[in-house]
Design an enzyme around this catalytic site. Structure first.
Site, PDB file in Angstrom:
ATOM      1  N   ASN A 116      17.868  -4.340   1.901  1.00  0.00           N
ATOM      2  CA  ASN A 116      16.343  -3.984   2.271  1.00  0.00           C
ATOM      3  C   ASN A 116      15.734  -3.290   1.861  1.00  0.00           C
ATOM      4  O   ASN A 116      14.940  -1.997   1.375  1.00  0.00           O
ATOM      5  CB  ASN A 116      17.764  -3.092   3.422  1.00  0.00           C
ATOM      6  CG  ASN A 116      17.357  -1.603   4.042  1.00  0.00           C
ATOM      7  OD1 ASN A 116      15.505  -2.241   4.523  1.00  0.00           O
ATOM      8  ND2 ASN A 116      17.090  -0.830   5.174  1.00  0.00           N
ATOM      9  N   GLU A 490      13.010   7.410  24.560  1.00  0.00           N
ATOM     10  CA  GLU A 490      14.636   7.630  23.525  1.00  0.00           C
ATOM     11  C   GLU A 490      14.358   9.473  23.040  1.00  0.00           C
ATOM     12  O   GLU A 490      14.654   9.114  21.695  1.00  0.00           O
ATOM     13  CB  GLU A 490      13.922   6.336  22.107  1.00  0.00           C
ATOM     14  CG  GLU A 490      13.992   5.688  23.141  1.00  0.00           C
ATOM     15  CD  GLU A 490      14.169   3.813  21.999  1.00  0.00           C
ATOM     16  OE1 GLU A 490      13.872   4.461  20.589  1.00  0.00           O
ATOM     17  OE2 GLU A 490      13.023   2.838  22.480  1.00  0.00           O
ATOM     18  N   HIS A 647      12.908  -7.234  21.789  1.00  0.00           N
ATOM     19  CA  HIS A 647      11.965  -6.926  21.186  1.00  0.00           C
ATOM     20  C   HIS A 647      12.213  -7.219  19.519  1.00  0.00           C
ATOM     21  O   HIS A 647      13.101  -7.217  18.936  1.00  0.00           O
ATOM     22  CB  HIS A 647      11.699  -5.821  21.718  1.00  0.00           C
ATOM     23  CG  HIS A 647      10.688  -4.871  20.378  1.00  0.00           C
ATOM     24  ND1 HIS A 647       9.855  -4.927  20.113  1.00  0.00           N
ATOM     25  CD2 HIS A 647      11.022  -4.189  18.381  1.00  0.00           C
ATOM     26  CE1 HIS A 647       8.872  -4.837  19.055  1.00  0.00           C
ATOM     27  NE2 HIS A 647       9.474  -4.174  18.054  1.00  0.00           N
ATOM     28  N   CYS A 649       9.995  -6.260  15.152  1.00  0.00           N
ATOM     29  CA  CYS A 649       8.272  -6.111  15.346  1.00  0.00           C
ATOM     30  C   CYS A 649       7.954  -7.115  13.507  1.00  0.00           C
ATOM     31  O   CYS A 649       8.072  -5.966  12.853  1.00  0.00           O
ATOM     32  CB  CYS A 649       9.256  -4.711  13.780  1.00  0.00           C
ATOM     33  SG  CYS A 649      10.738  -4.150  14.932  1.00  0.00           S
ATOM     34  N   HIS A 658      12.559 -21.804  17.421  1.00  0.00           N
ATOM     35  CA  HIS A 658      13.636 -22.254  17.810  1.00  0.00           C
ATOM     36  C   HIS A 658      14.585 -21.711  18.487  1.00  0.00           C
ATOM     37  O   HIS A 658      14.805 -21.619  20.061  1.00  0.00           O
ATOM     38  CB  HIS A 658      13.677 -23.818  18.209  1.00  0.00           C
ATOM     39  CG  HIS A 658      12.292 -24.429  18.239  1.00  0.00           C
ATOM     40  ND1 HIS A 658      11.532 -25.572  18.890  1.00  0.00           N
ATOM     41  CD2 HIS A 658      11.369 -25.022  17.064  1.00  0.00           C
ATOM     42  CE1 HIS A 658      10.400 -25.676  18.875  1.00  0.00           C
ATOM     43  NE2 HIS A 658      10.396 -25.505  17.429  1.00  0.00           N
ATOM     44  N   HIS A 701       1.618   1.292  13.524  1.00  0.00           N
ATOM     45  CA  HIS A 701       1.571   1.348  12.388  1.00  0.00           C
ATOM     46  C   HIS A 701       0.170   2.487  11.587  1.00  0.00           C
ATOM     47  O   HIS A 701       0.716   3.082  10.989  1.00  0.00           O
ATOM     48  CB  HIS A 701       1.660   1.013  11.250  1.00  0.00           C
ATOM     49  CG  HIS A 701       3.408  -0.047  11.400  1.00  0.00           C
ATOM     50  ND1 HIS A 701       2.285  -0.992  12.730  1.00  0.00           N
ATOM     51  CD2 HIS A 701       4.870  -0.488  11.374  1.00  0.00           C
ATOM     52  CE1 HIS A 701       4.211  -2.059  12.624  1.00  0.00           C
ATOM     53  NE2 HIS A 701       5.227  -1.050  12.162  1.00  0.00           N
ATOM     54  N   CYS A 733       5.476  -2.482  18.153  1.00  0.00           N
ATOM     55  CA  CYS A 733       6.211  -1.554  18.557  1.00  0.00           C
ATOM     56  C   CYS A 733       6.514   0.290  18.680  1.00  0.00           C
ATOM     57  O   CYS A 733       5.934   0.187  19.320  1.00  0.00           O
ATOM     58  CB  CYS A 733       6.613  -1.407  17.029  1.00  0.00           C
ATOM     59  SG  CYS A 733       8.533  -1.079  16.527  1.00  0.00           S
TER      60      CYS A 733
HETATM   61  N1  GLN Z   1      13.068   0.685  21.245  1.00  0.00           N
HETATM   62  C1  GLN Z   1      12.798   1.004  19.692  1.00  0.00           C
HETATM   63  C2  GLN Z   1      11.506   2.003  19.890  1.00  0.00           C
HETATM   64  O1  GLN Z   1      10.563   1.532  19.967  1.00  0.00           O
HETATM   65  C3  GLN Z   1      11.987  -0.230  19.134  1.00  0.00           C
HETATM   66  C4  GLN Z   1      12.273  -0.055  17.328  1.00  0.00           C
HETATM   67  C5  GLN Z   1      11.335  -0.607  16.784  1.00  0.00           C
HETATM   68  O2  GLN Z   1      11.638  -1.888  16.756  1.00  0.00           O
HETATM   69  N2  GLN Z   1      12.138  -1.216  15.122  1.00  0.00           N
HETATM   70  O3  GLN Z   1      11.965   2.958  18.683  1.00  0.00           O
HETATM   71 ZN    ZN Z   2       9.358  -2.564  16.528  1.00  0.00          ZN
END
Ligand code: GLN
Ligand code: ZN
EC number: 2.1.1.14
Length: 765
Positions: A116, A490, A647, A649, A658, A701, A733
């Site tokens: 990371n 969230e 989802h 990123c 695939h 971003h 995102c």
């Molecule tokens: N659900 C998360 C958000 O919207 C997804 C974050 C991510 O993909 N890193 O923050």
């Molecule tokens: Zn994301």
């Protein structure tokens, strides 16, 4: 018997470097202050290792930002746009490359192998005029020497450096980066000569590229590079370090055949097959640096197990030629366990962070030399035994359930297009439905109320009310914007993994277990120490509260098992997939509880699925198989009416498309706007995609607000390759890092663009 450490974390036990850097960048402190904090950190590390008894102590593993960027500075390979005029590279140019400045953006950053940690990608081409422009390696060697510590200076090896680079803008993509070897080796020679003159007797070259799938041409470059350096290196003992995986047989042959090299370092934690290669033949008279202490994890070493391996190796290479080492740099583990005063005592006894790993390396070396520290070994054995038998590690019901999963497949009974039809009857969405990825802006006030609730400064009732109010605000904004599928925003979550880890059993959290991610940024991965289970529902309370506030569909929001796994420190006493299946079962329970509570759309984020991909191609299929299977386990039990979203990123998934299809989600939202062409090209090339798909229509971003036309244009490009009835409209995102002043107009334009296209499509019929 000697001991060695490949490299050490730079941040300091309490992230001292982070705070010094950020304060300097903010103009709140001087360059001298930053240098002072850094010098103190270096000196305490060197002293700590020398007091522990480590024989080969590394220097030049410190960095103000990144060691690959340090190498770029050493070689004077500053891209033209930073207007560097030669001379020793200072903070100005260095940090401009790392972070950009008022006029020029930063250089690209990418993941360092499968860690990371992110490095700054060198931009090279035939035009680059290399020059010796940073004396950092020599200065740090001298600095340590001044403190009475004779160190092994560490350099990123020339071949790995070039292979980690990219052709700079304007240079042909096919340009052979390795053709630059003859141009960079003269600089390496200057550095080596200076190190020799300063008194160095050893030098370490990190060549981790050796563990990758390299063709013979690339392997040949190692032979050429080190032959070229041989005469300059003479008089020095030379160590080449490889790490992060097994070394392929061909690479092993090349490496051990290099001229002028004295010692070879291997990762024997991730590279267990390398042991067989060593047993099959190790060059006579050379040193073997055996990486038996894990630099990628936080577990205490199984000292007895390591000793067995070391004894065997000793009989192969000879007593004075075996050196006990770490598997890779300790950069990838947490710094010092001493500061974990709140951690449960028993769990703590199972752990070793960087500072403790140094002691383990030394203890192993001494034991091999016949000076076994009995007390240390028996404490270690007791901790190993307690970890094996502790009831907090083992949960038989979970083990049984996870074991039962293997071998059988888990998928929803109906195929995705039939499911989408069923769902549409219930959801009744327009074409090009709009949605967002989950989080809404995280304000100071939100952070404060979460912090105070944790510290018990506000009551549960006050906390619930604050979050409820935030959710209702976010719901109202989305309704006003006329978004089709809503999210709750969230507000109760600090982090998408930590939030779930804190509610699952089998997870522990540290106070200071930070690991550098890039620059001054660190992450604090949870520790998965035991069988994972879900004592009670984790998100149902908030999601059903949010659903009760609106007639529109509210997406339940979960983090997927593979992402939770990949962003945690994981158990080393069972395979990764085993742990992943356990997490999958816990998330499955949550998915089903959400469905029962009336949530018909559930998003299961797998942001980190791709980054868990093993370094070597031969291992991809196995990983993808269990990772994708784990994802499917989470939602194989829901009705057709329940729409499962996921989802991701990143957009560079052409090679794993695939597997993504095989996840069998009803809808996938993915990053796209920063690399339009890349993502859509998969579909242009004819890959059939029948599920719902939402390639992000704008980059979250950046604070920039995209116009309606621009977004409509993006959607049109997508419509050229994807069917109208499967396309979703959403940002790249989550929005948590943005401000409301950016988010509202951007989403407004996004919805307007979707509506514009709906009208156009309707009239075109
Ligand atoms: N659900 C998360 C958000 O919207 C997804 C974050 C991510 O993909 N890193 O923050
Ligand atoms: Zn994301």
């Amino acid at each position: 018997m000697a001991s060695h450490v490949v490299g050490y974390p730079r941040m300091g036990p309490k992230r001292e470097l982070k705070f010094a850097l950020e304060s300097f960048w903010d103009g709140k402190s001087s360059a001298e202050e930053l240098q002072k904090v850094s010098a103190d950190l270096r000196s305490s590390i060197w002293k700590q290792m020398s007091e522990a008894g480590i024989k080969y102590i590394p220097s030049n593993t410190f960095s103000y930002y990144d060691h690959v960027l340090d190498t770029t500075a050493m070689l004077g390979a500053v891209p033209d746009r930073y207007n560097w005029n030669g001379g020793e590279i200072g903070f100005d140019t260095f940090f401009s490359m790392a972070r950009g400045n008022a006029t020029v953006p930063a250089m690209e950053m990418t993941k360092w192998f499968d860690t990371n940690y992110h490095y700054i990608v060198p931009e090279l081409g035939p035009h680059v005029k290399f020059s010796y422009a940073s004396h950092k390696a020599v200065n740090e060697y001298k600095e340590a020497k001044g403190l009475g510590v004779d160190t092994v200076p560490v350099l990123v090896g020339p071949v790995s450096y070039l292979l980690l680079s990219k052709p700079s803008k304007g240079v042909e993509k096919t340009f052979s980066l390795l053709s630059l070897l003859p141009k960079i080796l003269p600089i390496y020679k200057e550095v080596i000569s200076e190190l020799k003159a300063a008194g160095a007797s050893w030098i370490q070259f990190d060549e981790p590229m050796l563990v990758m799938d390299l063709d013979s041409h690339k392997l040949q470059a190692f032979t050429e590079a080190y032959s070229e350096l041989e005469s300059t290196l003479s008089g020095l003992s030379v160590l080449i370090e490889s790490y992060f995986a097994d070394i392929p047989a061909e690479a092993y042959k090349t490496l051990t055949g290099l001229k002028g090299v004295t010692a070879f370092g291997f990762d024997l934690i991730r590279g267990t097959k390398t042991l067989d290669l060593i047993k099959g033949g190790f060059p006579e008279g050379k040193y073997l640096f055996a990486g038996v202490v894990d630099g990628r994890n936080i577990w205490a070493n199984d000292l007895v197990g390591s000793l067995t391996i070391l004894n065997e190796l000793e009989s192969l290479v000879g007593k004075d030629k075996l050196v006990v080492s770490t598997s890779c740099s300790l950069l990838h583990t947490a710094v010092d366990l001493v500061n974990e005063i709140k951690l449960d005592k028993e769990i703590k006894s199972w752990l070793a962070f960087a500072a403790q790993k140094v002691v383990e390396v030394d203890a192993l070396a001494k034991a091999l030399a016949g000076h076994k520290d009995e007390a240390f070994f028996s404490a270690n054995a007791a901790a190993q035994a307690s970890r094996k038998s502790s009831p907090r590690v083992t949960n038989e019901a979970v083990q049984k359930a996870a074991a039962a999963l293997k071998g059988s497949d888990h998928r929803r009974a109906t195929n995705v297009s039939a499911r989408l039809d069923t769902q549409q009857k219930k959801l009744n969405l327009p074409i090009l439905p709009t949605t967002t990825i989950g989080s809404f802006p995280q304000t100071m006030a939100l952070r404060k109320v979460r912090r105070e609730y944790k510290a018990k400064k506000v009551t549960e009732e006050e906390y619930v009310n604050a979050i409820k109010e935030e959710i209702s605000k976010v719901v109202k904004i989305q309704e006003d914007l006329d978004i089709d599928v809503l999210v709750h925003g969230e507000p109760e979550r600090n982090d998408m993994v930590e939030y779930f880890g804190e509610q699952l059993s089998g997870f522990a959290f540290t106070a200071n277990g930070w690991v550098q991610s890039y620059g001054s940024r660190c992450v604090k991965p949870p520790i998965i120490y035991g069988d994972v289970s879900r004592p009670k529902a984790m998100t149902v309370f908030w999601s059903s509260m949010a659903q009760s506030m609106t007639a529109r569909p509210m997406k339940g929001m979960l983090t997927g098992p593979v992402t939770i796994l990949n962003w945690s420190f994981v158990r080393n006493d069972q395979p990764r997939f085993e742990t992943c299946y356990q997490i999958a079962l816990a998330i499955k329970d949550e998915v089903e509880d959400l469905e029962k509570a009336g949530i018909n759309v559930i998003q299961i984020d797998e942001a980190a699925l791709r980054e868990g991909l093993p370094l070597r191609k031969a291992e991809h299929a196995f990983y993808l198989d269990w990772a994708v299977h784990s994802f499917r386990i989470t939602n194989c039990g829901v009705q057709d009416t329940c729409q499962i979203h996921t989802h991701m990123c990143y957009s560079n998934f052409n090679d794993i498309i695939h597997s993504i299809i095989d996840m069998d989600a009803d809808v996938i939202t993915i990053e796209n706007s920063r690399s339009d062409e890349k993502l859509l090209s998969v579909f242009r090339e004819g890959v059939k995609y029948g599920a719902g798909i939402g390639p992000g229509v704008y980059d979250i971003h950046s604070p920039r607000i995209p116009s309606t036309e621009e977004i409509a244009d993006r959607i049109n490009k997508m419509l050229a390759v994807l069917e109208t009835n499967i396309l979703w409209v959403n940002p790249d995102c989550g929005l948590k890092t943005r401000k409301y002043t950016e988010v509202k107009p951007a989403l407004q334009n996004m919805v307007a663009a979707a509506k514009l296209l709906r009208t156009q499509l309707a009239s075109a019929k």
